[in-house]
Design an enzyme around this catalytic site. Structure first.
Site, short mmCIF file in Angstrom:
data_model
loop_
_atom_site.label_atom_id
_atom_site.label_comp_id
_atom_site.label_asym_id
_atom_site.label_seq_id
_atom_site.Cartn_x
_atom_site.Cartn_y
_atom_site.Cartn_z
CD GLN A 89 -2.82 -0.77 7.21
OE1 GLN A 89 -1.93 0.29 7.24
NE2 GLN A 89 -3.00 -1.47 8.17
CB SER A 90 -8.10 4.92 6.79
OG SER A 90 -8.42 6.50 7.01
CG ASN A 91 -2.71 6.67 4.09
OD1 ASN A 91 -1.91 6.22 4.80
ND2 ASN A 91 -3.24 6.55 3.04
#
Ligand code: PLP
Length: 325
Positions: free
Chosen positions: A72-74
């Site tokens: 879920q890395s922005n």
């Protein structure tokens, strides 16, 4: 140095007064800086860092970007978007296995055209060098962006952000006594510390630690200090920074990275229902909750002007649909 960038977003991001929420905490006046609105494929603080990192990659005539993070890395999602704009190939190393269902940032990174490699337990870029060797051998020219975009070049994005803040505050005849934000890989915090010194802001930083795990066995304070020392040399500053210049609040990281507790849930809903602003479950929900706790316990002087720096992260909400409904 801070002018050497490639435009990827809409700046300055707005500063907004939280009129309704401030009524619930009458000892403080609360403002928010909307970096969730940087405009890069749903925004976030990594846009600022990427303007400098992508510029360097283009200057070095690289054609491929490699970076790493959690699923879920922005940071990875914004990197994928930046690569689309700049015409670069993008390879992402994401922790965990290949899931059946893609959602949140993972889905967006995929839509944005990144090549995704799943790296199991390694979510902080441990496998970058192996992939780089392989891609370079196949004729690519790879540029590696470190975990979270947090090297000194990326941090320049937040040195420049402090210049932007100073100009906005001067123009709006405002001062901010405290700035709260989520700190994790250190580039945001390092840039802010340098920028505050360079542009003579009066604000005191209250960084809320998000991830209790260390990266490469080094404490976040040390990571930030190393970046700040490197930056102060590059920017030819006189100040000698020491560990005493690096503050970090670790009171709110106990549940672990990416774990949503009642605290974050309640905080996300409180701001959404008072102001129509969405926080994210991993970073800003946790940091905003920390700030509200400071207000409730009067841990900072009353009548302070407080700025919450919204660092983005909205897509991750769609990974936590059951917890947040
Ligand atoms: C990456 C990120 C942060 C932390 O910034 P660092 O520079 O890594 O410390 C905070 N909030 C969001 C939404 C992020 O994606």
């Amino acid at each position: 140095m801070i002018d050497n960038k490639y435009n990827l977003g809409f700046f300055p991001t707005p500063i907004q007064k939280l009129k309704n929420l401030s009524k619930n905490y009458p000892d403080y006046t609360i403002y928010i800086k909307r970096d969730d609105n940087t405009g890069l494929a749903s925004g976030g603080n990594k846009t600022r860092k990427l303007e400098y990192l992508i510029k360097q990659a283009l200057d070095e005539e690289c054609d491929t970007i490699i970076t790493a993070g959690a699923q879920q890395s922005n940071h990875c999602r914004q990197t994928a978007a930046a690569c689309s704009i700049a015409g670069l190939k993008c390879h992402l190393l994401l922790g965990g296995g290949n899931p059946k269902k893609y959602d949140g940032n993972l889905l967006l990174s995929s839509i944005l055209g990144a090549t995704i490699h799943f790296t199991g337990k390694n979510r902080k870029g441990e496998d970058i060098q192996t992939l780089k060797n392989k891609l370079d051998k196949n004729g690519n020219k790879c540029f590696v962006i470190s975990y979270g975009g947090s090297n000194i070049i990326g941090a320049m994005g937040f040195v420049n952000a402090m210049k932007e803040l100073k100009e906005q505050l001067t123009e709006q005849n405002l001062t901010m006594d405290y700035i709260f934000f989520a700190s994790s890989s250190g580039g945001t915090q390092a840039g802010m510390i340098l920028g505050i010194e360079l542009f003579k802001l009066k604000s005191k930083l209250i960084p809320i630690n998000i991830d209790k795990d260390e990266t490469n066995g080094i404490s976040l304070e040390k990571v930030v200090l190393n970046l700040v020392k490197e930056g102060s040399m590059l920017l030819k500053m006189n100040k000698q920074f020491t560990i005493a210049d690096i503050s970090l609040n670790r009171d709110y990281d106990k549940d672990g990275y990416g774990i949503l507790s009642e605290n974050e849930k309640n905080t996300i809903k409180e701001l959404a229902r008072k102001e129509g602003i969405l926080l994210d479950p991993v970073y800003t929900g946790r940091a905003f909750n920390g700030m509200l706790d400071y207000f409730k316990k009067n841990k900072i002087p009353t009548n302070s002007n407080v700025l919450f720096w919204h660092t983005g992260g909205l897509p991750a909400i769609f990974k936590y649909t059951n917890e947040l409904k």
